[in-house]
Design a protein around this motif. Structure first.
Motif, mmCIF file in Angstrom:
data_model
loop_
_atom_site.group_PDB
_atom_site.id
_atom_site.type_symbol
_atom_site.label_atom_id
_atom_site.label_comp_id
_atom_site.label_asym_id
_atom_site.label_seq_id
_atom_site.Cartn_x
_atom_site.Cartn_y
_atom_site.Cartn_z
ATOM 1 N N GLY A 36 0.813 -1.213 0.000
ATOM 2 C CA GLY A 36 0.000 0.000 0.000
ATOM 3 C C GLY A 36 0.844 1.259 0.000
ATOM 4 N N ILE A 37 1.924 1.252 0.753
ATOM 5 C CA ILE A 37 2.828 2.406 0.765
ATOM 6 C C ILE A 37 3.502 2.562 -0.592
ATOM 7 N N ALA A 38 3.858 1.448 -1.219
ATOM 8 C CA ALA A 38 4.463 1.507 -2.556
ATOM 9 C C ALA A 38 3.473 2.096 -3.559
ATOM 10 N N ALA A 39 2.206 1.697 -3.497
ATOM 11 C CA ALA A 39 1.190 2.236 -4.408
ATOM 12 C C ALA A 39 1.010 3.738 -4.185
ATOM 13 N N ALA A 40 0.979 4.154 -2.931
ATOM 14 C CA ALA A 40 0.838 5.582 -2.638
ATOM 15 C C ALA A 40 2.058 6.364 -3.129
ATOM 16 N N THR A 41 3.243 5.778 -3.003
ATOM 17 C CA THR A 41 4.461 6.429 -3.486
ATOM 18 C C THR A 41 4.427 6.594 -5.002
ATOM 19 N N VAL A 42 3.965 5.555 -5.707
ATOM 20 C CA VAL A 42 3.829 5.661 -7.159
ATOM 21 C C VAL A 42 2.798 6.743 -7.498
ATOM 22 N N GLY A 43 1.754 6.855 -6.705
ATOM 23 C CA GLY A 43 0.775 7.918 -6.919
ATOM 24 C C GLY A 43 1.388 9.296 -6.776
ATOM 25 N N VAL A 44 2.222 9.476 -5.767
ATOM 26 C CA VAL A 44 2.888 10.768 -5.568
ATOM 27 C C VAL A 44 3.844 11.049 -6.724
ATOM 28 N N LEU A 45 4.603 10.027 -7.152
ATOM 29 C CA LEU A 45 5.521 10.206 -8.282
ATOM 30 C C LEU A 45 4.763 10.527 -9.570
ATOM 31 N N THR A 55 3.776 1.614 -18.091
ATOM 32 C CA THR A 55 4.661 0.459 -17.841
ATOM 33 C C THR A 55 5.699 0.802 -16.774
ATOM 34 N N LEU A 56 6.198 2.035 -16.834
ATOM 35 C CA LEU A 56 7.161 2.472 -15.821
ATOM 36 C C LEU A 56 6.488 2.576 -14.452
ATOM 37 N N GLN A 57 5.219 2.976 -14.438
ATOM 38 C CA GLN A 57 4.481 3.038 -13.179
ATOM 39 C C GLN A 57 4.385 1.652 -12.538
ATOM 40 N N PHE A 58 4.072 0.635 -13.351
ATOM 41 C CA PHE A 58 3.969 -0.720 -12.819
ATOM 42 C C PHE A 58 5.323 -1.268 -12.381
ATOM 43 N N VAL A 59 6.362 -0.950 -13.143
ATOM 44 C CA VAL A 59 7.709 -1.383 -12.747
ATOM 45 C C VAL A 59 8.088 -0.735 -11.418
ATOM 46 N N LEU A 60 7.825 0.574 -11.288
ATOM 47 C CA LEU A 60 8.097 1.270 -10.022
ATOM 48 C C LEU A 60 7.307 0.652 -8.873
ATOM 49 N N PHE A 61 6.048 0.335 -9.124
ATOM 50 C CA PHE A 61 5.213 -0.271 -8.091
ATOM 51 C C PHE A 61 5.798 -1.610 -7.648
ATOM 52 N N GLY A 62 6.192 -2.440 -8.582
ATOM 53 C CA GLY A 62 6.767 -3.735 -8.236
ATOM 54 C C GLY A 62 8.078 -3.608 -7.485
ATOM 55 N N VAL A 63 8.952 -2.738 -7.978
ATOM 56 C CA VAL A 63 10.255 -2.553 -7.337
ATOM 57 C C VAL A 63 10.081 -1.973 -5.935
#
Length: 149
Positions: A36-45, A55-63
């Motif tokens: 959940g924190i990773a998803a919120a971080t991707v949202g902020v980014l 695709t980069l959003q999903f890669v960032l979320f996974g990493v």
């Protein structure tokens, strides 16, 4: 489906992060917290960089999910070391060898002794109220005593 993926906004990621954190509240045991924190971080980014490709959003979320979970796991493992105070929550061990007064007569091997301002269950030889006993052991919250002659 491709249309939806190509138009992901920061609101989608923040909603996913919020949903995962709500599920975490209902007892996931910490597993969804970091995702959940990773998803919120991707949202902020995604908010800060509006043209970020999906695709980069999903890669960032996974990493970020793997990275945050791994860092937490590593921290938990380093915190799980033996205590430098092994008897910290075993108050009865501090009483070994000390003498106390019988508060409720020890009959058939069971009674109570007065320890400071509290009363502890005690096992030992039959002893009358007011007699002195010495603590020789502990079994859970029951003290094992011997009579002092």
């Amino acid at each position: 489906m491709w249309e939806l993926l190509q138009h992901l906004s920061f609101w989608d990621w923040l909603a996913l992060g919020t949903l995962l954190l709500i599920f975490e509240i209902f007892g996931a045991g910490g597993y969804l917290l970091w995702v959940g924190i990773a998803a919120a971080t991707v949202g902020v980014l995604t908010f800060m960089i509006p043209g970020l490709h999906w695709t980069l959003q999903f890669v960032l979320f996974g990493v970020l999910s793997i990275l945050t979970a791994w860092l937490w796991w590593k921290r938990q493992r380093s915190a799980a070391r033996p205590s430098d105070q092994p008897g910290l929550n075993e108050r009865g061990h501090d009483l070994l060898g000390r003498t106390f007064v019988v508060h409720v007569a020890i009959v058939a091997g069971r009674g109570k002794i007065k320890v400071g301002d509290s009363v502890w269950m005690a096992t030992g030889p039959d002893t009358e109220v007011g007699a002195q006993v010495r603590v020789i052991g502990q079994d859970g919250s029951t003290l094992q005593v011997e009579r002092i002659e």
